[in-house]
Design an enzyme around this catalytic site. Structure first.
Site, PDB file in Angstrom:
ATOM      1  N   GLU A  97     -12.280   1.545  -3.028  1.00  0.00           N
ATOM      2  CA  GLU A  97     -11.064   2.334  -2.244  1.00  0.00           C
ATOM      3  C   GLU A  97     -11.717   2.914  -0.797  1.00  0.00           C
ATOM      4  OE1 GLU A  97      -8.809   5.300  -4.236  1.00  0.00           O
ATOM      5  OE2 GLU A  97      -7.710   5.727  -2.585  1.00  0.00           O
ATOM      6  N   ASN A 127       0.820   1.495  -5.676  1.00  0.00           N
ATOM      7  CA  ASN A 127      -0.264   2.085  -6.912  1.00  0.00           C
ATOM      8  C   ASN A 127       0.395   3.494  -6.918  1.00  0.00           C
ATOM      9  OD1 ASN A 127      -3.135   2.935  -7.617  1.00  0.00           O
ATOM     10  ND2 ASN A 127      -2.685   4.616  -6.188  1.00  0.00           N
ATOM     11  N   GLU A 128       0.183   3.681  -8.179  1.00  0.00           N
ATOM     12  CA  GLU A 128       0.723   5.196  -8.813  1.00  0.00           C
ATOM     13  C   GLU A 128       2.050   5.808  -8.021  1.00  0.00           C
ATOM     14  OE1 GLU A 128      -2.543   7.853  -9.001  1.00  0.00           O
ATOM     15  OE2 GLU A 128      -3.744   6.811 -10.591  1.00  0.00           O
ATOM     16  N   TYR A 150      -8.036   8.206 -16.975  1.00  0.00           N
ATOM     17  CA  TYR A 150      -9.444   8.517 -16.550  1.00  0.00           C
ATOM     18  C   TYR A 150      -9.786   9.326 -17.820  1.00  0.00           C
ATOM     19  CZ  TYR A 150      -9.166   6.849 -11.884  1.00  0.00           C
ATOM     20  OH  TYR A 150      -9.100   5.976 -10.571  1.00  0.00           O
ATOM     21  N   GLU A 153      -7.433   1.065 -13.399  1.00  0.00           N
ATOM     22  CA  GLU A 153      -8.218   2.061 -12.970  1.00  0.00           C
ATOM     23  C   GLU A 153      -8.468   2.933 -14.166  1.00  0.00           C
ATOM     24  OE1 GLU A 153      -7.083   5.154  -9.723  1.00  0.00           O
ATOM     25  OE2 GLU A 153      -6.079   3.545  -8.583  1.00  0.00           O
TER      26      GLU A 153
HETATM   27  O1  AHR Z   1      -9.685   6.396  -8.157  1.00  0.00           O
HETATM   28  C1  AHR Z   1      -9.347   7.402  -7.562  1.00  0.00           C
HETATM   29  C2  AHR Z   1      -7.804   7.821  -7.272  1.00  0.00           C
HETATM   30  O2  AHR Z   1      -7.449   8.110  -8.748  1.00  0.00           O
HETATM   31  C3  AHR Z   1      -7.266   6.619  -6.915  1.00  0.00           C
HETATM   32  O3  AHR Z   1      -7.097   6.708  -5.590  1.00  0.00           O
HETATM   33  C4  AHR Z   1      -5.659   6.903  -7.284  1.00  0.00           C
HETATM   34  O4  AHR Z   1      -4.907   5.732  -7.602  1.00  0.00           O
HETATM   35  C5  AHR Z   1      -5.877   7.631  -9.009  1.00  0.00           C
HETATM   36  O5  AHR Z   1      -5.377   8.856  -8.694  1.00  0.00           O
END
Ligand code: AHR
Length: 494
Positions: free
Chosen positions: A28, A175-176, A242, A298
């Site tokens: 990114e 994205n998101e 995450y 991600e």
């Molecule tokens: O990877 C960092 C960020 O995490 C990305 O930009 C986003 O899609 C997610 O919230």
């Protein structure tokens, strides 16, 4: 103390291929991922090819990167691709509002990214802008990159020095979009997905694999709504998750953690299994034949930034704990390769759970990099079903499998088993019966380290590195594998 575990692998019963795209990466416009980590510009004293760092490309080629996602992340829904083409000195500057409010000078754009993919010999995975972009803008981007013929966008591309189109398969539609990509409701996004994706055309031989912006963690309703409304018009749906040891306010340090925090972190890595299974179950209702891919594009560990670094740059160290997280997660994806056809760890260089860290001309490979190196043998191999009855690790009432594994057989008939021992203090002995395949030779590699927070630095780059594995004995069709505490092992059986 040593603990016994039992495993049976049915080497003649594999039916599913482990897509190489499970081993995908993400880059990114964030901190020093692109700028500094990949792009240094043609005039840099750091050796480069058309502005792209040679050392980073060379290291990444070793782990056979299959695809690379770009330009974001949250940045994707603020990116206007036309700002990033044409002579660099004429490209407008913008503010990267999500990531540190730094100036983005657009010197790395479409041509540079596709050059990077050609240098890495990987497939591009481009994420288009739904949040703040238009249908026309996205549609023209596809035309600019992939149309071979006479059209305004093909002409513009040619004026910018690229005669023939590129091939781009993987195309993300936002994205998101439940968050930084527009704060939308599932229903509204599903409609937008239908509208935007309609105008992402297949030109000539180029067939897009269209990926809808999927759920956040366990938002099963998002998956359900998407599948119901737009399932027949997509090839894949993303998933973001995450591993955050504590909470989003104070995530925890990348290098300073105690035993409790370690096990809490690994427990959160194991949660990926539940997420994959439950989202897949929702998808099964609409797509029982599993034609639509679930793509965790991600994933990885997210800690507090390294002290003294820009909080918007998400720069974190990477220890043996991260190697365990990567090993566990990739085994989960391999095991679910009937539905999981792609994944992208966040992110490739200098951001979150990175493969590579750089500091100006210096570069270091992380423990996570070495896990990708050990696991690359699974790419495009046939997944082998296994039964594993593992000992349990218990911490603060949380019970987890001490051993986690996956296995495959490649086109040359070589079998590979990857195993992770998450246990910090006990050796785990795995007794493994191989059925349906004659084994004559076994060798292996191991990644481990005396301390679980050991990591590689620019001054000491080889603290955590794989070495030959001596802990496996073979007796006819049975292997006895001694996994030291906190280790990742790859076995090769011929
Ligand atoms: O990877 C960092 C960020 O995490 C990305 O930009 C986003 O899609 C997610 O919230």
């Amino acid at each position: 103390s040593a603990q016994e575990n039992k495993m049976v692998i049915n080497a003649d019963q594999g039916t599913q291929t482990i897509s190489k795209h499970i081993y995908g990466q993400f880059s990114e416009h964030l901190g020093h991922c692109i700028y500094g980590g990949i792009w240094v510009g043609e005039n840099s004293s750091i050796p480069n090819t058309r502005g792209i760092r040679n050392d980073v490309v060379e290291a990444l080629k070793r782990i056979n990167i299959p695809n690379l996602r770009w330009p974001g992340g949250c940045f994707a829904d603020e990116y206007h691709w036309m700002d990033g083409i044409g002579p660099r000195e004429n490209r407008p500057k913008m503010v990267n509002t999500h990531w540190g409010s730094v100036v983005e000078d657009n010197s790395f754009g479409t041509h540079e990214f596709l050059d990077l993919c050609e240098q890495l010999n990987c497939e591009p995975y481009i994420c288009g802008n739904v949040g703040s972009g238009t249908v026309e803008e996205m549609s023209k981007w596809v035309e600019y990159i992939t149309f071979d013929g006479e059209s305004p966008m093909a002409k513009l591309r040619q004026q910018n020095g690229r005669e023939k189109p590129w091939k781009v398969k993987f195309w993300g539609v936002g994205n998101e979009n439940w968050g930084c990509g527009g704060n939308m409701k599932a229903d509204y996004y599903a409609d937008l997905y239908l509208r935007f994706s309609t105008y992402c055309r297949n030109y000539g031989e180029n067939k897009l694999f269209k990926i809808a912006g999927g759920p956040n963690v366990d938002d099963y309703n998002w998956t359900e709504t998407l599948m119901q409304k737009a399932g027949n018009r997509m090839n894949g749906v993303s998933l973001h998750y995450y591993v955050v040891p504590n909470d989003w306010k104070d995530k925890g340090s990348a290098t300073q953690f105690d035993e409790n925090e370690y096990y809490r972190t690994i427990g959160k890595a194991y949660f990926m299994q539940e997420l994959v299974e439950k989202h897949s179950a929702v998808m099964d209702k609409y797509d029982p034949q599993k034609k639509i891919a679930l793509m965790p594009d991600e994933w990885g560990a997210w800690y507090n930034v390294e002290p003294g670094t820009n909080p918007g740059f998400l720069f974190q160290q990477n220890t043996m704990r991260d190697a365990i997280i990567a090993g566990v997660t990739l085994n989960i994806f391999n095991q679910h390769c009937d539905r999981v056809k792609m994944s992208n760890i966040a992110q490739m260089v200098n951001v979150l759970q990175a493969m590579i860290l750089t500091d100006n001309e210096k570069m270091v490979l992380t423990p996570t990099y070495w896990v990708f190196d050990l696991y690359k043998v699974h790419q495009e191999a046939t997944m082998l079903p296994m039964i594993l009855s593992s000992n349990k690790c218990e911490n603060n009432g949380k019970v987890m499998d001490a051993v986690n594994s996956s296995a495959s057989i490649d086109a040359d008939g070589k079998m590979h088993i990857t195993l992770v021992n998450i246990d910090l203090s006990n050796e785990q002995i795995v007794s493994c019966d191989i059925k349906g395949h004659r084994v004559s030779k076994v060798s292996g590699q191991i990644l481990t380290s005396p301390q679980v927070n050991d990591h590689n630095t620019f001054d000491k780059p080889n603290t955590v590195k794989p070495s030959d594995f001596k802990g496996v004995k073979m007796d006819k069709q049975n292997l006895s594998v001694k996994l030291p505490p906190k280790s990742v092992v790859m076995l090769e059986l011929e």
